[in-house]
Design a protein around this motif. Structure first.
Motif, mmCIF file in Angstrom:
data_model
loop_
_atom_site.group_PDB
_atom_site.id
_atom_site.type_symbol
_atom_site.label_atom_id
_atom_site.label_comp_id
_atom_site.label_asym_id
_atom_site.label_seq_id
_atom_site.Cartn_x
_atom_site.Cartn_y
_atom_site.Cartn_z
ATOM 1 N N ARG A 20 0.830 -1.216 0.000
ATOM 2 C CA ARG A 20 0.000 0.000 0.000
ATOM 3 C C ARG A 20 0.858 1.256 0.000
ATOM 4 N NH1 ARG A 20 -3.152 -2.950 3.719
ATOM 5 N NH2 ARG A 20 -2.094 -1.901 5.447
ATOM 6 N N ASP A 21 1.884 1.278 0.839
ATOM 7 C CA ASP A 21 2.769 2.447 0.899
ATOM 8 C C ASP A 21 3.474 2.668 -0.432
ATOM 9 O OD1 ASP A 21 2.035 2.789 3.514
ATOM 10 O OD2 ASP A 21 3.856 1.911 4.355
ATOM 11 N N PHE A 22 3.919 1.571 -1.038
ATOM 12 C CA PHE A 22 4.669 1.701 -2.287
ATOM 13 C C PHE A 22 3.778 2.162 -3.426
ATOM 14 C CE2 PHE A 22 6.377 -0.043 -6.269
ATOM 15 C CZ PHE A 22 7.569 0.668 -6.303
ATOM 16 N N GLU A 23 2.544 1.701 -3.482
ATOM 17 C CA GLU A 23 1.638 2.120 -4.554
ATOM 18 C C GLU A 23 1.469 3.634 -4.545
ATOM 19 O OE1 GLU A 23 0.541 0.175 -6.851
ATOM 20 O OE2 GLU A 23 0.965 -1.795 -6.004
ATOM 21 N N LYS A 24 1.343 4.223 -3.371
ATOM 22 C CA LYS A 24 1.221 5.677 -3.256
ATOM 23 C C LYS A 24 2.510 6.358 -3.728
ATOM 24 C CE LYS A 24 -1.884 5.235 0.718
ATOM 25 N NZ LYS A 24 -2.026 5.453 2.188
ATOM 26 N N LEU A 25 3.646 5.801 -3.314
ATOM 27 C CA LEU A 25 4.932 6.345 -3.731
ATOM 28 C C LEU A 25 5.081 6.297 -5.246
ATOM 29 C CD1 LEU A 25 7.897 7.257 -3.118
ATOM 30 C CD2 LEU A 25 8.460 4.812 -2.934
ATOM 31 N N LEU A 26 4.651 5.214 -5.850
ATOM 32 C CA LEU A 26 4.785 5.025 -7.290
ATOM 33 C C LEU A 26 3.973 6.075 -8.055
ATOM 34 C CD1 LEU A 26 6.316 3.010 -9.060
ATOM 35 C CD2 LEU A 26 4.292 1.537 -9.017
ATOM 36 N N VAL A 27 2.755 6.335 -7.611
ATOM 37 C CA VAL A 27 1.928 7.356 -8.264
ATOM 38 C C VAL A 27 2.597 8.720 -8.154
ATOM 39 C CG1 VAL A 27 -0.268 8.588 -8.167
ATOM 40 C CG2 VAL A 27 -0.230 6.094 -7.966
ATOM 41 N N ARG A 28 3.101 9.052 -6.964
ATOM 42 C CA ARG A 28 3.779 10.346 -6.787
ATOM 43 C C ARG A 28 4.986 10.453 -7.698
ATOM 44 N NH1 ARG A 28 2.984 9.211 -1.242
ATOM 45 N NH2 ARG A 28 5.234 8.821 -0.962
ATOM 46 N N TYR A 29 5.723 9.363 -7.831
ATOM 47 C CA TYR A 29 6.915 9.391 -8.686
ATOM 48 C C TYR A 29 6.551 9.686 -10.135
ATOM 49 C CZ TYR A 29 10.525 7.622 -11.773
ATOM 50 O OH TYR A 29 11.425 7.517 -12.799
ATOM 51 N N PHE A 30 5.600 8.957 -10.688
ATOM 52 C CA PHE A 30 5.240 9.178 -12.088
ATOM 53 C C PHE A 30 4.614 10.557 -12.289
ATOM 54 C CE2 PHE A 30 5.516 4.492 -12.621
ATOM 55 C CZ PHE A 30 6.332 4.480 -13.740
ATOM 56 N N ASP A 31 3.853 11.033 -11.312
ATOM 57 C CA ASP A 31 3.293 12.380 -11.421
ATOM 58 C C ASP A 31 4.401 13.433 -11.457
ATOM 59 O OD1 ASP A 31 0.721 11.420 -11.452
ATOM 60 O OD2 ASP A 31 0.294 11.882 -9.345
ATOM 61 N N SER A 32 5.501 13.160 -10.750
ATOM 62 C CA SER A 32 6.594 14.137 -10.673
ATOM 63 C C SER A 32 7.409 14.220 -11.950
ATOM 64 C CB SER A 32 7.522 13.783 -9.507
ATOM 65 O OG SER A 32 8.345 12.653 -9.832
ATOM 66 N N LEU A 33 7.332 13.203 -12.809
ATOM 67 C CA LEU A 33 8.180 13.190 -13.999
ATOM 68 C C LEU A 33 7.853 14.323 -14.967
ATOM 69 C CD1 LEU A 33 8.491 9.403 -14.887
ATOM 70 C CD2 LEU A 33 10.196 10.886 -13.847
ATOM 71 N N GLY A 34 6.636 14.808 -14.932
ATOM 72 C CA GLY A 34 6.244 15.848 -15.877
ATOM 73 C C GLY A 34 6.504 17.256 -15.411
ATOM 74 N N GLY A 35 7.015 17.448 -14.200
ATOM 75 C CA GLY A 35 7.179 18.803 -13.683
ATOM 76 C C GLY A 35 8.587 19.116 -13.234
ATOM 77 N N ASP A 36 8.847 20.428 -13.086
ATOM 78 C CA ASP A 36 10.112 20.942 -12.531
ATOM 79 C C ASP A 36 11.344 20.449 -13.278
ATOM 80 O OD1 ASP A 36 8.649 22.249 -10.534
ATOM 81 O OD2 ASP A 36 8.677 20.460 -9.273
ATOM 82 N N GLY A 37 11.213 20.211 -14.580
ATOM 83 C CA GLY A 37 12.363 19.795 -15.363
ATOM 84 C C GLY A 37 12.885 18.437 -15.013
ATOM 85 N N CYS A 38 12.066 17.613 -14.342
ATOM 86 C CA CYS A 38 12.516 16.286 -13.916
ATOM 87 C C CYS A 38 12.857 15.408 -15.114
ATOM 88 C CB CYS A 38 11.440 15.631 -13.061
ATOM 89 S SG CYS A 38 11.920 14.047 -12.357
ATOM 90 N N LEU A 39 12.055 15.503 -16.166
ATOM 91 C CA LEU A 39 12.302 14.738 -17.379
ATOM 92 C C LEU A 39 11.714 15.506 -18.557
ATOM 93 C CD1 LEU A 39 13.388 11.943 -18.411
ATOM 94 C CD2 LEU A 39 11.021 11.158 -18.327
ATOM 95 N N ASP A 40 12.531 15.844 -19.527
ATOM 96 C CA ASP A 40 12.053 16.526 -20.723
ATOM 97 C C ASP A 40 11.459 15.514 -21.690
ATOM 98 O OD1 ASP A 40 12.817 19.018 -19.853
ATOM 99 O OD2 ASP A 40 14.801 18.930 -20.794
ATOM 100 N N VAL A 41 10.201 15.712 -22.035
ATOM 101 C CA VAL A 41 9.522 14.844 -22.990
ATOM 102 C C VAL A 41 9.330 15.632 -24.278
ATOM 103 C CG1 VAL A 41 7.474 13.467 -23.472
ATOM 104 C CG2 VAL A 41 8.351 13.638 -21.135
ATOM 105 N N PRO A 42 9.782 15.115 -25.428
ATOM 106 C CA PRO A 42 9.665 15.865 -26.691
ATOM 107 C C PRO A 42 8.226 16.305 -26.954
ATOM 108 C CG PRO A 42 11.013 13.913 -27.001
ATOM 109 C CD PRO A 42 10.431 13.809 -25.625
#
Length: 365
Positions: A20-42
């Motif tokens: 349960r704890d990890f599932e929440k962490l996983l969602v937060r991680y993928f949500d973070s990829l699109g912001g603050d220059g974490c990962l540039d997507v073409p």
């Protein structure tokens, strides 16, 4: 041998808490990829963001999360206090698993994964008139998951030397798993029935090293332990449990319930794979029974009725029970290895690693 933990067992509840704890962490991680220059997507087209979405969707689709649980329980061998870098390590091992699943399903031409379409088949449906595009996008999605696994570990909290050691563990596990996949493919060439030594070697390299040994090392490293001091016994434990898990996977492929496993029954037979079950079956039959088995082996159009016949032959020849005995024997050996850890590590966490081999033997998916 002890029974596997039941639904109300404290160990089972602890596993569910980790997940349960990890599932929440996983969602937060993928949500973070699109912001603050974490990962540039073409910005051009749809396929680049879709590739990232494919990795996200398969990873979030879930599974047993056993690698994450092993990693967290490995840290608990040392301390029950919060451990810096443990969340990053958990994300890393699960993304590495996603990488393996995507490429495995491509190699095996598998349509289903975790109760839904495999990444390869999702792309095939998306591009029915462009098979090379579907194949290429599948390879790249798997590569993306691997790159994300390494990248997330590079951002782990804590001491730089520990972070570097964790990256080395992850990348070595990735490389050795690829080599295990190569051996797995070579094993299935020709008509030779592999012996136990070959089957165990594949289970060790293709599964145990990244599913058990790497999480063990990562959890201990994050908690401040030096796992290289105990390399031989950690490797022995991981190998034994990995063999249990692989035999169980192969067992469920023929003797399991497809609704529970999320995969069709008899896939290994249809694919002509020299799995533990197939090897044991070929070593047990002759005459008309062997002709039935050999005709089904590698026949992708083999009917469910024929698979049921093959299953009946396997049961009649004692294959089911023989495999269960092998799983139990390897589980018992693994428990003895883990029991020796009580001299240096926390008893409660050692108890988890004593229970894990039996859970591997009794799980239904």
């Amino acid at each position: 041998m002890s029974d596997a933990p039941g639904a109300d067992d404290p160990l089972t509840n602890r596993l569910a808490g980790h997940v349960r704890d990890f599932e929440k962490l996983l969602v937060r991680y993928f949500d973070s990829l699109g912001g603050d220059g974490c990962l540039d997507v073409p910005s051009y087209g749809d396929l680049a963001p879709e590739s990232l979405a494919m990795v996200r969707e398969l990873t979030l689709r879930g599974g047993k999360r056993i690698r994450v649980v092993v990693l967290r329980e490995a840290a608990r061998l040392v301390t029950d206090e919060p451990v810096a870098g443990l969340d990053h390590a958990a994300l890393g091992v699960e993304l590495l698993h996603t990488h393996g699943l995507i490429h495995d399903d491509l190699i095996d031409d598998s349509a289903v994964r975790r109760g839904g379409p495999s990444t390869y088949y999702a792309y095939r449906e998306r591009f029915p008139d462009h098979p090379r595009t579907a194949l290429g996008l599948t390879v790249l999605a798997g590569d993306l998951a691997l790159a994300l696994a390494v990248r997330v570990l590079l951002g782990a909290e804590g001491d730089a030397s520990v972070r570097q050691a964790m990256v080395e563990v992850l990348t070595r596990a990735a490389a050795e798993t690829v080599l295990g996949q190569v051996v797995d493919l070579e094993r299935d060439l020709g008509d030779t029935v592999p012996d136990d030594e070959v089957l165990h070697l594949v289970a060790d390299f293709k599964s145990a090293r990244y599913s058990l040994l790497a999480p063990l090392h990562l959890g201990l490293l994050a908690a401040g332990e030096r796992p290289e001091r105990y390399a031989d016994e950690l490797r022995r434990y991981a190998r034994l449990v990995g063999i249990c898990a692989q035999i169980r996977d192969d067992y469920l492929d023929l003797f399991g319930d497809g609704k529970e496993t999320g995969k069709p029954v008899g896939t290994d037979v249809r694919d002509g794979r020299r799995s533990y079950v197939v090897a044991a079956l070929l070593s047990s039959v002759s005459g008309a029974e062997r002709r039935v088995v050999e005709a089904a082996l590698g026949d992708s159009s083999c009917s469910d009725a024929t698979i049921a016949v093959v299953r009946g032959i396997a049961e009649e020849r004692g294959v089911r029970e023989r495999l269960r005995e092998s799983m139990r024997a390897h589980a018992d050996q693994a428990v003895l290895v883990a029991g020796g850890w009580r001299e240096r590590w926390r008893s409660e966490a050692v108890g988890f690693f004593e229970a894990l081999p039996y859970w591997s033997v009794e799980r239904s998916r």
